[in-house]
Design a protein around this motif. Structure first.
Motif, short mmCIF file in Angstrom:
data_model
loop_
_atom_site.label_atom_id
_atom_site.label_comp_id
_atom_site.label_asym_id
_atom_site.label_seq_id
_atom_site.Cartn_x
_atom_site.Cartn_y
_atom_site.Cartn_z
N VAL A 151 -94.97 -16.82 51.11
CA VAL A 151 -94.77 -16.17 52.50
C VAL A 151 -95.56 -16.66 53.59
N PRO A 152 -96.84 -16.81 53.51
CA PRO A 152 -97.41 -17.54 54.92
C PRO A 152 -96.93 -18.96 55.24
N GLY A 153 -96.35 -19.80 54.36
CA GLY A 153 -95.80 -20.97 54.74
C GLY A 153 -94.52 -20.84 55.30
N ALA A 154 -93.86 -19.94 54.81
CA ALA A 154 -92.39 -19.55 55.24
C ALA A 154 -92.59 -18.83 56.50
N VAL A 155 -93.29 -18.16 56.91
CA VAL A 155 -93.63 -17.53 58.17
C VAL A 155 -94.18 -18.55 59.16
N ALA A 156 -94.82 -19.59 58.66
CA ALA A 156 -95.50 -20.58 59.80
C ALA A 156 -94.14 -21.58 59.91
N ARG A 157 -93.10 -21.66 59.06
CA ARG A 157 -92.01 -22.50 59.53
C ARG A 157 -91.06 -21.86 60.48
N LEU A 158 -91.12 -20.53 60.39
CA LEU A 158 -90.46 -19.72 61.55
C LEU A 158 -91.07 -19.81 62.86
N VAL A 159 -92.56 -19.72 62.81
CA VAL A 159 -93.21 -19.54 64.21
C VAL A 159 -93.22 -20.88 64.91
N THR A 160 -93.29 -22.16 64.11
CA THR A 160 -93.42 -23.28 64.84
C THR A 160 -92.77 -24.34 64.21
N VAL A 161 -92.46 -25.49 64.97
CA VAL A 161 -91.76 -26.64 64.41
C VAL A 161 -92.91 -27.78 64.58
N ARG A 162 -94.06 -27.45 64.94
CA ARG A 162 -95.09 -28.46 64.94
C ARG A 162 -95.85 -28.76 63.98
N LEU A 163 -96.09 -29.97 63.22
CA LEU A 163 -96.48 -29.96 62.01
C LEU A 163 -97.89 -29.59 61.85
N ARG B 282 -87.60 -14.82 65.19
CA ARG B 282 -87.04 -15.95 65.38
C ARG B 282 -85.51 -16.03 65.63
N LEU B 283 -84.88 -14.92 65.24
CA LEU B 283 -83.33 -14.86 65.35
C LEU B 283 -83.26 -14.47 66.84
N LEU B 284 -83.90 -13.65 67.34
CA LEU B 284 -83.86 -13.19 68.48
C LEU B 284 -84.08 -14.29 69.57
N LEU B 285 -85.21 -15.00 69.36
CA LEU B 285 -85.41 -16.26 70.21
C LEU B 285 -84.24 -17.29 70.14
N ASP B 286 -83.85 -17.69 69.04
CA ASP B 286 -82.63 -18.48 68.75
C ASP B 286 -81.32 -17.92 69.74
N GLY C 275 -94.63 -8.84 57.66
CA GLY C 275 -95.07 -9.96 58.44
C GLY C 275 -93.77 -10.96 58.47
N TYR C 276 -93.29 -11.44 57.50
CA TYR C 276 -92.16 -12.29 57.30
C TYR C 276 -91.06 -11.67 57.89
N ALA C 277 -90.85 -10.53 57.77
CA ALA C 277 -89.61 -9.73 58.10
C ALA C 277 -89.53 -9.99 59.85
N LEU C 278 -90.94 -9.50 60.35
CA LEU C 278 -90.95 -9.47 61.80
C LEU C 278 -90.73 -11.03 62.47
#
Lengths: 263, 293
Positions: B210-222, B276-280, B268-271
């Motif tokens: 879950v934490p890795g998946a959340v990070a992918r949603l939050v940022t695209v900066r490596l 992310r969907l809203l931002l997009d 937290g992942y759901a949030l």
């Protein structure tokens, strides 16, 4: 420049020497009995239909697949000296969602010489900037790799290979699906590299391109059909033997082969 | 005010502070390893590892009690990590083989544990963890195992990223992907082992993924992925532990702490996903753009 320029071009040192080489995946032979030379500052076009062994040969030169017979020497050494060979894969094999910037992708070309644990320093950043400059993408350095166009991604991967300062460059179908602008940019870069003494091996379907940047042609179809100077080798008979069932037209100046874009 | 005070008091209780330390260390390391799991798409392999480690834990437990648990788990985990790295070398799809072997190993673990007298209680502890009864020795063991996992990933981090992005290009410059796969598999396996006493072998998967998946949603900066994943995991761990405490002390509802932490992670992942969907949607071009030029 050298005052004494009367030396023939062929005196340039051998960058790649392949003799009687056969390659196989596991137990399946993939490419048999290939022999050709590539000198510093020159380019060889690898031409053949899909599945003819172009990628196999590139991977064989890289030592990624098993060589069952013959010799492959880079700069007179086998295996190739570390860092001597740069490889540019096809950009469309990469995940466009991967969170890296163009600059970070190019920096990967520095990792091998950096070694484990060391982080890139000023010198590495200078190499990356120079490589981006060489492919004309300096202003896109901070762009996410996946957001670049296909042609820009291809040039970015070329920059990654250049960042390690290779003497032999292998390009796998670099011109597939490129628009004119990206194609020209890539051609210019390859010509400049050749002028700097880099040897280039390009697999392509594009005979026009072979004419633009290559001195010699290697025709492949599961094995070697022909190798030699461009004008001698690109005969109607040879091209027909290479592309067998595919219709080929050939006039005095151009060879037209139905495009094999693969997508 | 009172709630905060109650929480501060809660973490001054030795068993609560031990649980917090274990969870924080675990979430930081799992977050960092989890980013690589996400970038490499190794979720299924990680799931397999959690199953395969179970018989090791069970045998270690039967053989040496709670002190034998880690030893058995590490042996099973490292063996499995090696087998997996070898399987991943083959180009052929190995998902079916992995699934079969791992469920078989899980069954072996269940049979081993079932030969114990207090079968149900033991099994439950091994599967779901026992965060609130962790001993000081186990805290130290967890920290050491996590430190090794972190070291393995830290030493190879830039190469791991290169390999994740472009395997062919990676081997073309002379690296050996097998070595890196082995290192990453062992690191994942160690996280699974470290988490097994705290959240159990089943729930560890959430901490890892879950934490890795959340990070992918939050940022695209490596390089932001790693701190985002680690901090998110740590906050979720603290929140989950607090919630469990407040619910059981304040409201008399007995929430299993491991499972509560996992649910906080998932919430937290759901949030993050909704955000992310809203931002997009906000950033997407309007359906009828204004006239150009």
């Amino acid at each position: 420049m050298n005052e004494n320029d009367s030396q023939p071009r062929t005196a340039a040192p051998l960058a790649l020497h392949v003799a009687g080489a056969s390659f196989a995946y596991a137990q399946t032979p993939a490419l048999e009995d290939v022999a050709f030379d590539l000198r510093a500052g020159e380019a060889v076009a690898l031409i053949g239909p899909n599945g003819s062994g172009k990628s196999t040969l590139l991977k064989g030169v890289l030592g990624l697949i098993h060589r069952t017979a013959g010799t492959v020497e880079v700069l007179g050494e086998s295996p190739a000296p570390a860092g001597a060979v740069g490889y540019v894969p096809q950009a469309d094999e990469l995940d466009p969602e991967f969170p890296v910037t163009l600059e970070q992708v190019v920096m990967m070309g520095r990792y091998r010489s950096l070694g484990w644990l060391r982080l890139p320093g000023k010198r590495d950043r200078a190499h990356v900037a120079a490589a981006l400059e060489a492919v004309g993408l300096s202003e896109r350095a901070r762009t996410r790799f996946g957001e670049l166009s296909g042609g820009q991604q291809q040039r970015g991967l070329l920059a990654r290979a250049l960042a390690s300062g290779p003497r032999l460059l292998l390009l796998d179908e670099p011109f597939n699906g490129l628009d004119q602008e990206n194609r020209n940019a890539l051609v210019d870069t390859v010509k400049r590299l050749k002028a700097d003494g880099v040897a280039v091996l390009i697999s392509t379907h594009d005979l026009e391109l072979a004419r633009d940047v290559c001195e010699s042609v290697l025709l492949l179809n599961g094995g070697q059909v022909a190798f030699g100077p461009l004008d001698e080798v690109l005969s109607l008979e040879n091209v027909q033997r290479t592309f067998r069932s595919v219709g080929v037209e050939l006039d005095e100046h151009t060879v037209v082969v139905p495009s094999h874009t693969g997508h | 005010m009172d709630a905060w005070g109650a929480l501060l008091d809660a973490f001054s209780l030795p068993f609560m502070s031990r649980a917090l330390v274990v969870l924080l260390v675990l979430s930081l390391v799992a977050g960092i390893v989890g980013v690589l799991v996400n970038l490499r798409g190794l979720e299924f392999i990680s799931d397999g590892l959690t199953h395969a480690v179970f018989p090791g834990i069970a045998i270690g437990f039967v053989w040496g009690g709670r002190e034998g648990l880690f030893a058995g788990a590490i042996v099973a985990a490292v063996l499995t990590a090696i087998v997996l790295a070898v399987l991943m070398r083959k180009a052929v799809p190995v998902d079916a083989a992995i699934a079969i072997v791992f469920t078989a190993m899980f069954s072996i673990g269940v049979i081993v544990v079932s030969r114990q007298t207090n079968y149900v209680g033991q099994l439950e502890q091994l599967l779901f963890g026992r965060l609130l009864t962790i001993s000081v020795v186990e805290v130290v063991q967890t920290i050491v195992i996590c430190a090794i996992a972190l070291l393995l990933v830290g030493v190879t981090l830039k190469e791991q990223l290169f390999r994740a992005f472009d395997r062919t290009g990676f081997s073309a410059v002379g690296y050996r992907p097998f070595v890196l796969d082995l290192v990453l598999n062992v690191a994942i396996a160690l996280v699974v082992v470290a988490a097994s006493s705290a959240v159990g072998t089943l729930l560890v998967l959430a901490v890892l993924i879950v934490p890795g998946a959340v990070a992918r949603l939050v940022t695209v900066r490596l390089w932001l992925l790693f701190p985002v994943a680690a901090v998110f995991a740590a906050v979720a761990a603290w929140l989950g532990l607090s919630l469990g405490y407040v619910a059981s002390v304040g409201a008399g509802i007995n929430l299993p702490s491991g499972a509560t932490v996992v649910l906080v992670l998932v919430a937290g992942y759901a949030l993050a996903l909704v955000g992310r969907l809203l931002l997009d949607r906000l950033r997407a071009p309007q359906p009828r753009p204004a006239a150009v030029l």
